[in-house]
Write a protein that holds these residues in place. Sequence first.
Motif, mmCIF file in Angstrom:
data_model
loop_
_atom_site.group_PDB
_atom_site.id
_atom_site.type_symbol
_atom_site.label_atom_id
_atom_site.label_comp_id
_atom_site.label_asym_id
_atom_site.label_seq_id
_atom_site.Cartn_x
_atom_site.Cartn_y
_atom_site.Cartn_z
ATOM 1 N N LYS A 143 -5.231 0.876 -0.659
ATOM 2 C CA LYS A 143 -5.705 0.556 0.693
ATOM 3 C C LYS A 143 -6.998 -0.241 0.669
ATOM 4 O O LYS A 143 -7.162 -1.206 1.420
ATOM 5 C CB LYS A 143 -5.918 1.865 1.480
ATOM 6 N N ASP A 144 -7.922 0.149 -0.199
ATOM 7 C CA ASP A 144 -9.211 -0.562 -0.261
ATOM 8 C C ASP A 144 -9.218 -1.642 -1.336
ATOM 9 O O ASP A 144 -10.021 -2.568 -1.288
ATOM 10 C CB ASP A 144 -10.355 0.427 -0.519
ATOM 11 N N ASP A 145 -8.318 -1.542 -2.323
ATOM 12 C CA ASP A 145 -8.258 -2.531 -3.397
ATOM 13 C C ASP A 145 -6.821 -2.562 -3.927
ATOM 14 O O ASP A 145 -6.402 -1.685 -4.674
ATOM 15 C CB ASP A 145 -9.238 -2.158 -4.520
ATOM 16 N N ILE A 146 -6.058 -3.576 -3.522
ATOM 17 C CA ILE A 146 -4.631 -3.617 -3.841
ATOM 18 C C ILE A 146 -4.390 -3.705 -5.344
ATOM 19 O O ILE A 146 -3.325 -3.297 -5.832
ATOM 20 C CB ILE A 146 -3.958 -4.805 -3.117
ATOM 21 N N SER A 147 -5.367 -4.193 -6.104
ATOM 22 C CA SER A 147 -5.174 -4.298 -7.553
ATOM 23 C C SER A 147 -5.105 -2.923 -8.217
ATOM 24 O O SER A 147 -4.666 -2.797 -9.357
ATOM 25 C CB SER A 147 -6.302 -5.114 -8.189
ATOM 26 N N LYS A 148 -5.515 -1.863 -7.501
ATOM 27 C CA LYS A 148 -5.505 -0.512 -8.066
ATOM 28 C C LYS A 148 -4.300 0.311 -7.631
ATOM 29 O O LYS A 148 -4.193 1.483 -7.983
ATOM 30 C CB LYS A 148 -6.795 0.219 -7.669
ATOM 31 N N VAL A 149 -3.382 -0.302 -6.850
ATOM 32 C CA VAL A 149 -2.271 0.460 -6.293
ATOM 33 C C VAL A 149 -1.444 1.119 -7.396
ATOM 34 O O VAL A 149 -1.100 0.498 -8.399
ATOM 35 C CB VAL A 149 -1.377 -0.438 -5.407
ATOM 36 N N ALA A 150 -1.177 2.428 -7.214
ATOM 37 C CA ALA A 150 -0.359 3.249 -8.124
ATOM 38 C C ALA A 150 -1.022 3.510 -9.477
ATOM 39 O O ALA A 150 -0.415 4.131 -10.345
ATOM 40 C CB ALA A 150 1.025 2.639 -8.333
ATOM 41 N N VAL A 156 3.903 15.360 -2.086
ATOM 42 C CA VAL A 156 3.149 14.119 -1.884
ATOM 43 C C VAL A 156 2.138 14.323 -0.762
ATOM 44 O O VAL A 156 2.507 14.674 0.361
ATOM 45 C CB VAL A 156 4.095 12.947 -1.543
ATOM 46 N N THR A 157 0.847 14.121 -1.077
ATOM 47 C CA THR A 157 -0.231 14.344 -0.107
ATOM 48 C C THR A 157 -1.166 13.148 -0.070
ATOM 49 O O THR A 157 -1.701 12.741 -1.107
ATOM 50 C CB THR A 157 -1.035 15.612 -0.477
ATOM 51 N N GLN A 158 -1.373 12.585 1.122
ATOM 52 C CA GLN A 158 -2.275 11.451 1.294
ATOM 53 C C GLN A 158 -3.716 11.938 1.392
ATOM 54 O O GLN A 158 -4.008 12.916 2.090
ATOM 55 C CB GLN A 158 -1.924 10.669 2.572
ATOM 56 N N ASN A 159 -4.620 11.278 0.666
ATOM 57 C CA ASN A 159 -6.051 11.583 0.734
ATOM 58 C C ASN A 159 -6.770 10.349 1.264
ATOM 59 O O ASN A 159 -7.076 9.426 0.512
ATOM 60 C CB ASN A 159 -6.592 11.946 -0.662
ATOM 61 N N THR A 160 -6.990 10.319 2.576
ATOM 62 C CA THR A 160 -7.504 9.110 3.222
ATOM 63 C C THR A 160 -8.963 8.823 2.882
ATOM 64 O O THR A 160 -9.393 7.670 2.898
ATOM 65 C CB THR A 160 -7.378 9.232 4.757
ATOM 66 N N VAL A 166 -3.345 9.196 -3.326
ATOM 67 C CA VAL A 166 -2.227 10.050 -2.948
ATOM 68 C C VAL A 166 -1.906 10.930 -4.156
ATOM 69 O O VAL A 166 -1.865 10.455 -5.290
ATOM 70 C CB VAL A 166 -1.004 9.221 -2.503
ATOM 71 N N SER A 167 -1.744 12.215 -3.918
ATOM 72 C CA SER A 167 -1.476 13.150 -5.015
ATOM 73 C C SER A 167 -0.016 13.605 -4.955
ATOM 74 O O SER A 167 0.607 13.611 -3.888
ATOM 75 C CB SER A 167 -2.417 14.353 -4.950
ATOM 76 N N PHE A 168 0.513 14.012 -6.113
ATOM 77 C CA PHE A 168 1.912 14.425 -6.186
ATOM 78 C C PHE A 168 2.161 15.143 -7.502
ATOM 79 O O PHE A 168 1.326 15.130 -8.407
ATOM 80 C CB PHE A 168 2.846 13.197 -6.099
ATOM 81 N N VAL A 169 3.323 15.774 -7.589
ATOM 82 C CA VAL A 169 3.815 16.296 -8.863
ATOM 83 C C VAL A 169 5.139 15.613 -9.151
ATOM 84 O O VAL A 169 5.851 15.199 -8.232
ATOM 85 C CB VAL A 169 3.986 17.834 -8.851
ATOM 86 N N GLN A 170 5.460 15.463 -10.443
ATOM 87 C CA GLN A 170 6.680 14.781 -10.860
ATOM 88 C C GLN A 170 7.656 15.805 -11.440
ATOM 89 O O GLN A 170 7.414 16.358 -12.513
ATOM 90 C CB GLN A 170 6.359 13.720 -11.908
ATOM 91 N N PRO A 171 8.763 16.103 -10.731
ATOM 92 C CA PRO A 171 9.763 17.026 -11.293
ATOM 93 C C PRO A 171 10.306 16.502 -12.619
ATOM 94 O O PRO A 171 10.574 15.308 -12.767
ATOM 95 C CB PRO A 171 10.857 17.046 -10.217
ATOM 96 N N ASN A 172 10.451 17.410 -13.591
ATOM 97 C CA ASN A 172 10.913 17.027 -14.924
ATOM 98 C C ASN A 172 12.404 17.285 -15.084
ATOM 99 O O ASN A 172 12.909 18.346 -14.711
ATOM 100 C CB ASN A 172 10.155 17.816 -15.995
ATOM 101 N N VAL A 194 0.844 -1.197 0.000
ATOM 102 C CA VAL A 194 0.000 0.000 0.000
ATOM 103 C C VAL A 194 0.881 1.248 0.000
ATOM 104 O O VAL A 194 1.929 1.276 0.666
ATOM 105 C CB VAL A 194 -0.941 -0.007 1.221
ATOM 106 N N LEU A 195 0.465 2.272 -0.737
ATOM 107 C CA LEU A 195 1.236 3.526 -0.802
ATOM 108 C C LEU A 195 0.891 4.409 0.387
ATOM 109 O O LEU A 195 0.124 5.367 0.297
ATOM 110 C CB LEU A 195 0.936 4.250 -2.120
ATOM 111 N N GLU A 196 1.470 4.046 1.529
ATOM 112 C CA GLU A 196 1.320 4.824 2.749
ATOM 113 C C GLU A 196 2.689 4.995 3.396
ATOM 114 O O GLU A 196 3.584 4.155 3.233
ATOM 115 C CB GLU A 196 0.381 4.118 3.741
ATOM 116 N N ASN A 197 2.843 6.078 4.165
ATOM 117 C CA ASN A 197 4.111 6.325 4.843
ATOM 118 C C ASN A 197 4.528 5.117 5.667
ATOM 119 O O ASN A 197 3.731 4.567 6.429
ATOM 120 C CB ASN A 197 3.991 7.548 5.765
#
Length: 433
Positions: free
Chosen positions: A218-225, A103-107, A112-118, A43-46
Amino acid sequence: MGCDRNCGLITGAVIGAVLAVFGGILMPVGDMLIEKTITKESVLENGTIAFQNWVKTGSDVYRQFWIFDVQNPQEVMMNGSKIKVKQRGPYTYRVRYLAKANVTQNTENHTVSFVQPNEATFVPSMSAGTEDDTLTVLNLAVAAAPHLYPNAFVQVLLNSLIKKSKSAMFQNRTVREFLWGYKDPFLSLVPYPIPTTVGVFYPYNDTADGVYKVFTGKDDISKVAIIDTYKDKKSIYAIFGGEIDLKGIPVYRFVLPPKAFASPVQNPDNHCFCTEKVISKNCTLYGVLDISKCKEGRPVYISLPHFLHATPELAIPIEGLHPNEEEHRTYLDVEPMTGFTLQFAKRLQVNILVRPAKKIETLKNLKHDYIVPILWLNETATIGDDKAEMFRGKVTGKIKLLRMVEMILLSAGVVMFIAFMISYCACRSKRVK
């Protein structure tokens, strides 16, 4: 004596039955325990292993560019001929190697939201040429001018600036200039403040791509990332394409379906991509999506490379395109237990809509609209050998070991039960006789 023998046979049969039942029970229970353990770290959690590897990926991501070199620029400008193109490349860059930011968690919705530096670094060993290769390409500023300034009087003024700067519909540019930016001579003459640097991906380095929002699993591991939204808009989806073996790891391959680029008539979800600017034929054309709203009104359209799965008539004004499913499709390979993407290839083509403009000399002889392909890219990454070995050891290896133990117990138990029961029945039959 006979009783002891019969009791032994019955005991053996019971033991075999117990082993078989235990092996059968171990299948769902063992799977559940392993899945629970793996899921906890996936799971993508701290604090999870997956989160640490996800924030800063250890696998190299490369972006390869094939640029369409125009072979007959004068014929097109003078006679409105077909545009003959020849793809040049790949020109390869290492990208997306910086850690994700903001990186911000939305429980509430498990995202989880983020920006990707280019950042892009040229890789000569993986390229067919150098960044200094000079190609004949579409003039981005001249092609966009009639769309940004449709007023006839303004176009007369623009035409004088285009001629004064010795610009035309096509230009010669190096790979570095065309991709990452150059100071345009035509725009430099415009008498009011406007950006004068132009490039397909300008600006890129030292900028950030996003905001992305992905599922934590967290609720469905098949959707991680898996991406939920990009800049608050739903992302293009993929469908199951089959199961393959990736470095000894069974993975599910998901592919971008033709429906993703379908016309609004075929796929109502694409209704927002049918605009008045594009040659829509009552919204029946398919294979290109209008993203001009994301590009400040510039007539930019994306498609699959070489107009794969697109309306055939889109390619009629272009010579030199050869769509190929294997080479030009987009896919991602996902490990089903963890939901991790272990390999992907994102292939997209960038096109510019060019239309005749009577007040602009270099565009006035065009006989029809062109959706001009300017380049296509392949952004790809594959799990490294070291990480694949670790993954096999910690995930697939444990699963295979459990499966083997389950099958040994089940098989041995069934064999023991059948063998002892046959022996018991044979003994009873012999004693009766």
